[in-house]
Design an enzyme around this catalytic site. Structure first.
Site, PDB file in Angstrom:
ATOM      1  N   ASN A 129       0.802  -1.234   0.000  1.00  0.00           N
ATOM      2  CA  ASN A 129       0.000   0.000   0.000  1.00  0.00           C
ATOM      3  C   ASN A 129       0.833   1.282   0.000  1.00  0.00           C
ATOM      4  OD1 ASN A 129      -2.584  -1.373   0.063  1.00  0.00           O
ATOM      5  ND2 ASN A 129      -2.056  -1.952   2.160  1.00  0.00           N
ATOM      6  N   ARG A 160      -3.299   8.004  -0.063  1.00  0.00           N
ATOM      7  CA  ARG A 160      -3.731   7.058   0.966  1.00  0.00           C
ATOM      8  C   ARG A 160      -3.786   7.747   2.329  1.00  0.00           C
ATOM      9  NH1 ARG A 160       0.183   2.558   3.757  1.00  0.00           N
ATOM     10  NH2 ARG A 160      -1.453   1.518   4.943  1.00  0.00           N
ATOM     11  N   ASN A 196      10.573  -0.395   5.265  1.00  0.00           N
ATOM     12  CA  ASN A 196       9.223  -0.086   5.713  1.00  0.00           C
ATOM     13  C   ASN A 196       8.345  -1.223   5.205  1.00  0.00           C
ATOM     14  OD1 ASN A 196       6.736   0.777   6.461  1.00  0.00           O
ATOM     15  ND2 ASN A 196       6.895   2.824   5.561  1.00  0.00           N
TER      16      ASN A 196
HETATM   17  C1  DQA Z   1       3.413   2.111   8.199  1.00  0.00           C
HETATM   18  C2  DQA Z   1       2.672   1.783   9.505  1.00  0.00           C
HETATM   19  C3  DQA Z   1       1.996   0.441   9.406  1.00  0.00           C
HETATM   20  O1  DQA Z   1       1.308   0.151  10.618  1.00  0.00           O
HETATM   21  C4  DQA Z   1       0.973   0.448   8.271  1.00  0.00           C
HETATM   22  O2  DQA Z   1       0.392  -0.826   8.134  1.00  0.00           O
HETATM   23  C5  DQA Z   1       1.531   0.935   6.994  1.00  0.00           C
HETATM   24  C6  DQA Z   1       2.495   2.036   6.985  1.00  0.00           C
HETATM   25  C7  DQA Z   1       4.011   3.537   8.219  1.00  0.00           C
HETATM   26  O3  DQA Z   1       4.894   3.800   7.405  1.00  0.00           O
HETATM   27  O4  DQA Z   1       3.601   4.375   9.025  1.00  0.00           O
HETATM   28  O5  DQA Z   1       1.121   0.499   5.917  1.00  0.00           O
HETATM   29  O6  DQA Z   1       4.486   1.196   8.054  1.00  0.00           O
END
Ligand code: DQA
Length: 146
Positions: free
Chosen positions: A12, A19, A74
């Protein structure tokens, strides 16, 4: 030992910019990449920057990072679910900095646990795209392994 840093992004994160902007901000993943490239240049690092929505592909990308200077990871939602990613990081033995754009500790309880933090050299969260910049700067302070 190569001078390349692999910046790996999970599910995502390709949607950054549109988003949940109240949480993740207005910057796109291309903006994050540009910031990473600028910071890497300051430290004489090359950058490989990738995003995938697939857990298996992320495992493959971590395995492909064997021998590089460091990984900035990430893993997005897989952070909170994936033993496979943790095992991959442990297997390659490359310094990994876990990053998050948002402050996961100020959010839902299920985001407070990370399978990755125990195998990370450090964790940076809550600074938006600057989390990535800080992670690259942190890698630059660590001596390259022989
Ligand atoms: C994230 C935090 C995660 O909990 C979340 O599922 C994401 C993005 C962040 O960059 O803040 O997709 O990794």
């Amino acid at each position: 030992m190569s001078n390349t840093v692999h910046v790996l992004n999970g599910p995502n994160l390709n949607l950054l910019g549109t988003r949940e902007p109240g949480i993740y901000g207005a910057a796109t993943l291309a903006d994050v990449e540009a910031l990473c490239r600028a910071e890497a240049e300051r430290h004489g690092f090359d950058i490989l920057f990738r995003q995938t929505n697939s857990e298996g592909t992320l495992v493959d990308l971590i395995q492909a990072a064997r021998g590089v200077r460091g990984i900035v990871l990430n893993a997005a939602a897989y952070t909170h679910t994936s033993v496979a990613l943790r095992d991959a990081v442990a297997a390659v033995g490359v310094p990994m900095i876990e990053v998050h754009l948002s402050n996961v500790f100020a959010r839902e309880d299920f985001r407070h646990h990370s399978y990755l933090s125990p195998v990370a050299r450090g964790v940076i969260c809550g600074f938006g795209p600057q989390s990535y910049v800080l992670a690259i700067a942190a890698l630059a302070t660590m001596p390259a392994s022989p």
